[in-house]
Design an enzyme around this catalytic site. Structure first.
Site, PDB file in Angstrom:
ATOM      1  N   GLU A  41     -36.333  23.379  -1.234  1.00  0.00           N
ATOM      2  CA  GLU A  41     -36.403  24.797  -1.577  1.00  0.00           C
ATOM      3  C   GLU A  41     -36.325  25.006  -3.092  1.00  0.00           C
ATOM      4  O   GLU A  41     -37.001  25.893  -3.637  1.00  0.00           O
ATOM      5  CB  GLU A  41     -35.278  25.550  -0.846  1.00  0.00           C
ATOM      6  CG  GLU A  41     -35.531  25.630   0.653  1.00  0.00           C
ATOM      7  CD  GLU A  41     -34.268  25.733   1.487  1.00  0.00           C
ATOM      8  OE1 GLU A  41     -33.237  26.201   0.951  1.00  0.00           O
ATOM      9  OE2 GLU A  41     -34.306  25.337   2.667  1.00  0.00           O
ATOM     10  N   TYR A  66     -25.743  27.576   2.484  1.00  0.00           N
ATOM     11  CA  TYR A  66     -25.536  26.381   3.308  1.00  0.00           C
ATOM     12  C   TYR A  66     -24.052  26.108   3.517  1.00  0.00           C
ATOM     13  O   TYR A  66     -23.663  25.499   4.517  1.00  0.00           O
ATOM     14  CB  TYR A  66     -26.222  25.179   2.670  1.00  0.00           C
ATOM     15  CG  TYR A  66     -27.715  25.159   2.897  1.00  0.00           C
ATOM     16  CD1 TYR A  66     -28.261  24.547   4.025  1.00  0.00           C
ATOM     17  CD2 TYR A  66     -28.581  25.765   1.989  1.00  0.00           C
ATOM     18  CE1 TYR A  66     -29.633  24.536   4.239  1.00  0.00           C
ATOM     19  CE2 TYR A  66     -29.952  25.756   2.197  1.00  0.00           C
ATOM     20  CZ  TYR A  66     -30.470  25.147   3.322  1.00  0.00           C
ATOM     21  OH  TYR A  66     -31.824  25.139   3.542  1.00  0.00           O
TER      22      TYR A  66
END
Length: 399
Positions: free
Chosen positions: A140, A98
């Site tokens: 996640e 990310y």
């Protein structure tokens, strides 16, 4: 929740950012892949990059998330976030990635919007990004923990024990762990990623629904060949059709996916078109194997009987349930006996649907839009309608 100082900045700049998101996401992916070519080679779907679908899906998700933050600050698009998180987990995405996305996405925003991105505007959009990224990372992490997996450690070796030609363009593979153990269980409706090494050295990944019930120590996937073998979107299905045989060992992920059969005894609608029947087959197989008394309405649409993958199995599983009804439509009759199937487009307007129905849809977007609209028109709440998209989610109709 977005901070008070950021809300007016996002509201004021959302029209400009939203209008430029197509160009922003295109430049974002170009810049990220130039700096990290391994991501395009071994993680991202080259087909979805080539046809622009991934860019559109990313733009849509960012716009939807930002709009919700300013218009409904106490709400969160959990359905969208869950769908994305499951896709990411099935790819083995990690929290560190990310940071890479953030770097190149904001470089693209500045590149496209220029001086309009003041430090205050940049800080506000940075907050939007990390709110969305943080929600996805948390989701996640939970998915990995539920599977007792380290972050991103989703891959396992599965050996093909059966290969069955279901139609001219669809083949099913039965898989067992290469070490001889039993395949882990999953929830009916989930999928796995399959990673293959292509002739150019790329390790491309595609997702395939598990098309039979869990709990048998093995998995089954059904792969429809995409008829552009030279194009990126057809390269994995073509490789599997040409090369995967009994004894071939495939690299697959653990099972993920949020379109799963709910517990309880409430009535169900399982509506599919084309190869979209694969998650529905797993649900039907599980219901039949457990002797479920649930009322189940099964709807399927296909081009012709010959192209209806698992056609006999689809009918047999529906007939095995004590309170199920199967409704099938074919666009073309072909040479096969239609039996009780109808010609034309699927039409649920005349079907008897019980109260408190939970609906599951899978197939091409036009099919799912039509079925969803018909269900809403008949009073089925939007929250009771769930769907699965094979590929990037270009449909923001999940509210």
């Amino acid at each position: 929740m977005l901070s008070e100082q950021s809300i007016p900045l996002i509201r004021a700049t959302l029209p400009a950012v939203g209008a430029a998101l197509g160009e922003i996401t295109t430049r974002f992916y170009a810049g990220m892949f130039q700096a990290h070519p391994e991501l395009l080679r071994d993680l991202f779907n080259r087909g979805n990059q080539a046809n622009g679908e991934q860019q559109k899906a990313l733009a849509g998700s960012i716009a939807s998330f930002a709009t919700l933050l300013v218009e409904r600050p106490d709400a969160r698009p959990d359905a969208m976030l869950s769908r994305i998180a499951n896709k990411h987990a099935a790819l083995g995405v990690t929290s560190e990635q990310y940071k890479i996305v953030h770097e190149h996405l904001f470089a693209a925003i500045v590149d496209v919007l220029g001086d309009a991105v003041t430090p205050e505007v940049a800080a506000a959009w940075d907050e939007v990004y990390w709110l969305m990224a943080g929600a996805l990372i948390a989701a996640e992490t939970r998915l990995y923990q539920e599977r007792r997996l380290a972050e991103g450690d989703v891959w396992r070796r599965m050996e093909i024990t059966e290969r069955n030609e279901e139609t001219a363009d669809a083949v099913s593979f039965v898989l067992r762990p290469a070490d001889g153990s039993a395949a882990e269980s999953f929830r009916p409706g989930q999928y796995v990623s399959v990673q293959v090494e292509l002739p150019d050295g790329a390790r491309q990944i595609r997702q395939y629904s598990l098309s039979s019930a869990p709990g048998r120590g093995q998995w089954r996937i059904t792969v429809k060949r995409v008829h552009e073998p030279a194009a990126p979107d057809g390269e994995v299905s073509t490789w599997l059709h040409r090369n995967a045989r009994v004894g071939t060992v495939l690299t697959t992920s653990a099972p993920f996916g949020d379109l799963v059969l709910p517990d309880g005894d409430g009535p169900l609608l399982l509506a599919s078109a084309g190869i979209g029947n694969t998650p529905m087959l797993a649900m039907l197989d599980h219901l039949a194997a457990t002797g479920s008394p649930r009322r189940v309405t099964v709807v399927h649409a296909d081009r012709s009987p010959a192209e209806h993958a698992h056609r006999d199995e689809h009918r047999r599983l529906a007939e095995a349930l004590p309170d199920a009804a199967l409704h099938v439509w074919y666009e073309e009759p072909g040479d096969a006996d239609l039996g009780t199937a109808s010609l034309g487009q699927a039409d649920i307007s005349a079907l008897e649907l019980p109260d408190n129905l939970t609906a599951y849809l899978c197939g091409p977007l036009p099919f799912m839009r039509a079925v969803r609209a018909a269900l809403l028109g008949r009073g089925v709440p939007a929250a009771s309608i769930h769907y699965e998209v094979f590929g990037p989610d270009l449909w923001l109709g999940q509210a």
